[in-house]
Structures are given as C-alpha cells and as structure tokens.
Write an enzyme that holds these catalytic residues in place. Structure first.
Site, PDB file in Angstrom:
ATOM      1  N   ASP A  83     -11.235 -61.997  55.817  1.00  0.00           N
ATOM      2  CA  ASP A  83     -10.885 -61.898  56.796  1.00  0.00           C
ATOM      3  C   ASP A  83     -11.443 -62.406  57.984  1.00  0.00           C
ATOM      4  OD1 ASP A  83      -9.085 -60.078  55.744  1.00  0.00           O
ATOM      5  OD2 ASP A  83      -9.865 -58.161  56.243  1.00  0.00           O
ATOM      6  N   HIS A 110      -3.380 -61.410  60.149  1.00  0.00           N
ATOM      7  CA  HIS A 110      -4.143 -60.584  60.577  1.00  0.00           C
ATOM      8  C   HIS A 110      -3.970 -60.145  61.910  1.00  0.00           C
ATOM      9  CE1 HIS A 110      -7.553 -58.067  58.757  1.00  0.00           C
ATOM     10  NE2 HIS A 110      -8.405 -58.087  59.233  1.00  0.00           N
ATOM     11  N   HIS A 113      -6.375 -58.575  66.893  1.00  0.00           N
ATOM     12  CA  HIS A 113      -7.827 -57.261  65.767  1.00  0.00           C
ATOM     13  C   HIS A 113      -7.400 -55.974  66.469  1.00  0.00           C
ATOM     14  CE1 HIS A 113     -10.178 -56.192  62.612  1.00  0.00           C
ATOM     15  NE2 HIS A 113     -10.275 -56.843  62.189  1.00  0.00           N
ATOM     16  N   HIS A 154     -15.036 -61.507  54.021  1.00  0.00           N
ATOM     17  CA  HIS A 154     -15.102 -62.203  56.438  1.00  0.00           C
ATOM     18  C   HIS A 154     -15.358 -63.813  56.108  1.00  0.00           C
ATOM     19  CE1 HIS A 154     -15.282 -57.619  56.188  1.00  0.00           C
ATOM     20  NE2 HIS A 154     -14.410 -57.501  56.907  1.00  0.00           N
TER      21      HIS A 154
END
Length: 734
Positions: A100, A151, A155, A252
């Site tokens: 991510d 994503h 964010h 991540h």
C-alpha cells in the site's frame, strides 16, 4: 526613438479609432498569462503532493447492523458490482502480497527487485499522488507481471467523503495509472481498511458504491504491521498463514523507512516457497480474468497529458524554488550593502571639514528640455531664478504645441532664454542646449521639476574634484499626498537615493536622474553627448561617462522636487519606459565587462550589480509573493507569515534609515506594508512586460506623462507638506 510628432499622430489615430483600451489589455496579457501559469503549476503541485484538498480524518469504529453476515464472515475480496454481494477467499497455498501507499522512489524498486529475484508477483495499491510523481515505477510494476490497484488519490477516509469526491478520487487515480502504464485497473483498496470482519456501517456503504463504479474491493487476511517497524522476524511471522491456507497479506512500500519490509520479504519468499506456496497477483490466485485492461485512444492521451503536467509542475516548482533562493539571497545582499555602504557614505560626506576640493563658484548653465509643459514650466523657471548660485537658464522648447515657450518668454526673467526647435525628442533637445550653453558646468533637469535655492550650488560642488565628470542629485516626490504618490515617495527615498549612496561608495553610479543632474561639458563631448539609442538616455550617458574614465558621484543635499505620476496608467507608462530603457542601456554597454584599467571598474562592479539588482532580482521577486500566497492558503501558514513579516521588518529598517538620512517624516512609512502588497506587484508586471518586449524584439514608444502643475516654487507653491525647506534649515544627522 520615434519623434513626438509621430507619436502625436499615433495617439490621435488611436483616440479616433478607440483602440487604446485593447492595447492595454494586450500588454497585460502575456505577463498575466505567465503569472497565472506559475500559480496553476503551484496549485497542481500542491494537489499532487497532498497539500491542497487533503483530508486526514479517520472514522472511529461504528456498528455493523447494515453489513451482510456473509461479508463479515467472508473473504478479503469483495465484489458488489451489478448488485452482487459476494466475497472470495484466496485458494490454499496461494499468497497475494499487497503493498500500500506507493510507489516510493526508494523502497518500491527494492521490493520489485526482491520479487523478481524470487519469481513472485504481487499487487500494488497505489495512490494517485505517488503515481503522478513516479509514473516510471508504476510502469515497471505492470511490466514485471504485477498488478496495480486504486488506493485513492491522496489517501482520505472515504466514509467522510461525498460521492462526487469519491468519484474524483477514483477517476484521477485511474487517469494517473493510465498515463503511467497505459492500463486501467478494476481493483480497489480503501485507505485505513483491515479485515473483512472490520467492515462497519460507515465503510460498507462506501464499498457498495465502489462496486457500482466497477471496482472489486480487496482488503486483507493478514496484516504484517510492517509500518510499525516491529523487526524483520516479527514481520515474517505476521505474514505466514496457518495450515497451508491462502491469504491476502498487507505490507507497505511507502510511507517511511521500509528497510525491514524489504529484508522480511527477502526472507519470507524462499521460506514459504519451500513449503509449497506460490506468490501470485490477485487474478492469478483466483484464476480470473486480469484486472488490468489496456487503455487506448483519447483516454491514453489524457493520462499522458496528466503525467506530463504533473512532471512539469514539479520541475517548474523545483526551478522556482532555486530562483526563490537566488532572489532571497540577492534581496538580503542588496539590503545589507545598502545599509553598510550608506552608513559609510553618510559618514564620509558629513564629517567635519569634508570638501570635494576647492569650492566651485563659477557660473553654471541649467538646461530645461520642455515639451508641452505649460502647467509646470513657470514654477520650474522661477525656482531656478531663486538660486543662490550664478546660473544661466536655457529652456529648450522641443516643438511644444501648448505655448510653453511663450509662457517662459512672457515671464521676461533675467538670465533665462528660450531656444526653439522642431520636435526631435529629449536627447536632441539636451544636445541643442549643450551647444548653446555658455558655461563648462551644465545642469540638466526636467520641465516639471522644482529646485530649491541651494540645489544648483550643492549639485556642482563635487566638480571641485577634477576626476568627477557627472553628479546625481537627490530627486524627491513633491505630490506625495495621495496613496500612489506616497508609495513613490518611499520608493524614491529608499530605493533610488539609498541605492545612489551605495553605488557612490562602490564608484559605479548607474544613473544620473533626469530630474536633477550635472555634467562637465568635456565629459559630455568626449562620449558624444546624449544618445537616442535607448529610452533611458540618462542611464545611457551615465554608463558612457563611467567607461570614459570619469567618476560619477551623488550629492545628497542637491534636492529637486518632481511631479510623480498620479494615476496607474501614467505610472505604468513611465516605469515601462524606464525598465525597458535600462535593459537597452545594459545591453548597449555590455562591452564594459571587458574594459580594463580604471574605466573598467564600472564593467567589473557596476554593470553586474545593476543587472542583478535592477533587472534579474525584480524579475524573480514576484516568486516571494507567489510563495507567500501559497503558504498562507495551503500552509505552513504561521511560518510563512512570520517569514514575510521578517522580510518586511528588514525593509522597514532600511526605509527608516533612508528616511533618517534624507530627513523625511517617518509617518509616510505607515503605508509601507500596503506598498509591498500592491505597488510592488504593479512594478513586477511592468518589468515582466519589459522583458517580454525585449525578448520578442518589440519597440516601445515614448509616452508623454500628463502634468498637473501641482508643484510650486520653493516658499510659495504647493510642494506637499512644505518639506522642501532650504538646506540651511536642516540639521545634519549625526
């Protein structure tokens, strides 16, 4: 330079056809377009770097009453497309590694290297901000057999966002992915998500809506918690499923130091591969059709255009940041030099017993070039006849059509004569006056200027030094009672006269002001007199005199009161001519850089300083205000305001010292902050327009300013605030 008669014809035609207003708009177009383009680039960069419109709120946990049980008890792949409510699990001995928040320029390549080393694939849920900034990494992700998913752009927690904002987050991220890798993805992972059983009444409606937009939502089975940097062994332990089960594993590749993630990945892959696990992307693991579809046609070009603009905004902003550092250094250096050298200049010329040489008592010729100065000429000439130094006055009437010459002749003042000529321009008028002058010392002034009785005497005293070829006087704004007049007053005292003190000490004075200057006839004749090559004949002649080996100095007590422009239009015309003419003079005398000997000092010191402080620094100075506005709106607001106030404080110190040296009332400095916010912006655009005119080879016409005749002779006219006291009434500053 075009003659005024041609200029009159041009103005008459413009007035008759009504074309003057379009010209005003056209001359504003290029500078404003450039400034707006810079602002747009900064806004785009701020958006891409999550400095604009970013929302970092996180929704607290909520009830789960509206979430179907099969979702809460189901797998990490949730499909709500076309009204479905389906969840899927990864088959046994299959692991889908997901990363991510990337791509990150440091850690994503390292992760990809490890995956390639162990022949593994993964899914990278990328943000639009990072994709836009590092498109080459997204392309590499796809080219090496991995998948990408959305994503969001910057964010945010989507449970706080409207449907239109969600659509914007999705579409802009897809635009970036299309431009970077030429594909579109149907995979989505919401920010701040975890397991399927963590879905609640706030996040579930978002998941349902995401499905209507054609996306499959992917959460995870296992969280390595690598963002907490728990250690390599702990990350590996958290990534291992039990009993051969399949899993979607969360990791991540961005958001900080990810060296533990990379080391854990290099350890995890061979360890689980030895146990029979395969590391696939999501569609490989599920045996489904690829989530990535090629983008062609207009959508592909839109994506590429987006990436190009983002890259350009980053490059432009980086360049502007460098320029900002340069202009900041130049501004501080200029302020420092002005203060230091002005102190030295004041101590030198004000120390007891200071003299330039033997007192100058010989008669002087004062030249007054005049073109349609009927409103001002009487006050100008009467102020000269009150001089306490022997003078002859020659008014050169340059083809005036308003009776200027007749007004002077009707005054019938002793020592004043009129020379008439067909309209030929100011340089020609001055040369005509020099040819008719009776004396070797020649003072030049404008037809709208008023001298104090002591001005001529103070102005010629430096000629007691035989090395001095020209002297700059102290030009002051008389009509300072309006706001625009007060701003120019500050500029004259702080910018022009403080500068002249600095350049005097450095022995490279760039300009003898047309309103009050004195010359040796010999110096004028040796350089060929006043030239028509530029629109700044005063700067041109000053540079030429320097190059001929003469000294040019500043006489602070030789005060002249001039009428400054009283409207924005007139101010624009005047400063446009000054700026463009200064550039012409610098270019004309560029050979001074190669001059040797004493005459080369101007080329070695003066020309570079004039170019830096009068052309380059003002051209770049708008960056300070652009970044100020950007910082105030988008942050860091407090630091930005403090920095601006610090710069203002430095300017205020310089201005206060300049006002003290010139014995001016400090009350005018109350308008300094407003001057910095408004007046300077106008000067920026004027200078930018001058640059554009110079670079495009445009020609600038001489424009006559409209005079009001507001200035009167000392002691009887309306010189603002009656601050034009004679020098005998003023006490020197200690």
């Amino acid at each position: 330079m075009p003659s005024r008669s041609r200029r009159q014809q041009h103005q008459h035609r413009a007035a008759g056809t009504g074309r003057s207003r379009p010209r005003l708009r056209l001359r504003l177009l290029l500078p404003l377009t450039l400034l707006l383009s810079i602002v747009a680039m900064l806004m785009l960069r701020g958006y891409v770097h999550s400095e604009i419109l970013a929302d970092h709120r996180i929704q607290p946990e909520a009830a789960t009453d509206k979430v179907p049980e099969k979702i809460l008890d189901g797998g990490p792949v949730i499909d709500t497309r076309s009204g479905r409510t389906t969840s899927l699990r990864v088959p046994d001995h299959r692991i889908v590694l997901t990363f991510d928040d990337g791509p990150d320029p440091t850690w994503t390549p390292k992760v990809l290297d490890v995956l390639k080393k162990h022949h593994a694939h993964a899914v990278f849920f990328v943000t639009g901000t990072m994709t836009s900034r590092y498109p080459e990494l997204v392309k590499r992700i796809v080219d090496e057999g991995n998948e990408v998913g959305v994503h969001t752009f910057d964010h945010p927690d989507l449970s706080y966002q409207s449907k239109s904002r969600i659509d914007w987050e999705l579409s802009t991220t897809q635009l970036a992915i299309s431009g970077a890798a030429g594909v579109r993805t149907s995979l989505f992972r919401p920010p701040y998500s975890s397991f399927a059983d963590a879905m609640d009444d706030k996040s579930w409606p978002v998941t349902e809506y995401i499905g209507t937009r054609g996306y499959i939502t992917v959460v995870n089975d296992m969280d390595t918690e690598d963002w907490q940097k728990p250690g390599v062994d702990k990350i590996v332990q958290n990534a291992q499923p039990k009993n051969g089960k399949g899993a979607v594993v969360l990791m991540h590749d961005s958001g900080g130091d990810r060296h533990q993630t990379v080391e854990a990945l290099d350890k995890l892959l061979p360890e689980l591969q030895a146990k029979g696990y395969r590391f696939d992307n999501i569609t490989e693991a599920l045996g489904a059709k690829s989530a990535l579809t090629p983008v062609t046609g207009i959508d592909l070009w839109k994506g590429r255009a987006w990436i190009f603009l983002v890259t350009a905004s980053d490059d432009v902003t980086d360049a502007l940041t460098v320029c900002l550092a340069v202009v900041g250094a130049l501004v501080i250096a200029r302020f420092g030099l002005m203060l230091l050298l002005s102190v030295l200049h004041a101590r030198r010329v004000r120390r007891r017993g200071f003299r330039w040489g033997k007192p100058v008592t010989e008669p002087v010729t004062v030249l007054v070039p005049a073109y349609n100065e009927a409103k001002c000429i009487e006050a100008t000439v009467r102020s000269l006849t009150a001089s306490d130094h022997p003078i002859e006055v020659i008014v050169v009437d340059d083809g005036s059509s308003d009776g200027t010459a007749r007004i002077v002749e009707d005054l019938d003042l002793p020592g004043v004569r009129v020379v008439r000529q067909v309209n030929a321009g100011k340089p020609a008028a001055l040369n005509r006056g020099v040819a008719n002058a009776s004396h070797d010392l020649i003072v030049m002034m404008d037809g709208d200027t008023v001298f104090e009785p002591s001005t001529v005497r103070e102005l010629v005293q430096p000629f007691g030094d035989p090395r001095v070829g020209a002297v700059a006087g102290n030009a002051k704004v008389g009509n300072r009672d309006s706001m625009i007049g007060a701003w120019q007053h500050i500029e004259y005292v702080m910018g022009f006269n403080l500068d002249r003190r600095m350049y005097d000490v450095l022995r490279c004075m760039p300009t003898i002001p047309g309103a009050v200057g004195a010359f040796r006839r010999t110096a004028l004749e040796r350089v060929g007199g006043m030239s028509e090559d530029t629109l700044a004949e005063d700067t041109d002649i000053t540079m030429a005199i320097h190059r001929d080996g003469w000294r040019v100095v500043y006489a602070e007590n030789a005060r002249a009161w001039t009428e400054a422009p009283e409207s924005v239009q007139q101010l624009w015309s005047q400063r446009y001519r000054w700026s463009y003419g200064t550039m012409q003079a610098i270019w004309k005398h560029r050979g001074a850089l190669l001059d040797r000997g004493p005459s080369g000092r101007f080329g070695r010191v003066g020309l570079p300083l004039v170019s830096l402080f009068m052309v380059v620094a003002p051209l770049l100075a708008p960056l300070i205000d652009i970044f100020l506005l950007y910082g105030v709106i988008f942050g860091p607001t407090q630091k930005t305001i403090i920095a601006w106030l610090g710069v203002l404080a430095v300017q205020l110190v310089c201005a206060a010292y300049a006002f003290r040296l010139d014995r001016e009332r400090m009350t005018h400095l109350l308008s300094l902050p407003l001057q910095q916010l408004l007046y300077r912006q106008l000067m920026y655009v004027v200078l930018l327009q001058s640059w554009i005119t110079a670079l495009t080879g445009g020609r600038l016409r001489w424009q006559k300013l409209r005079r009001t005749g507001v200035l009167g002779a000392p002691g009887g006219g309306p010189v603002s605030d009656r601050e034009s006291r004679s020098s005998g009434e003023r006490r020197p500053v200690a």
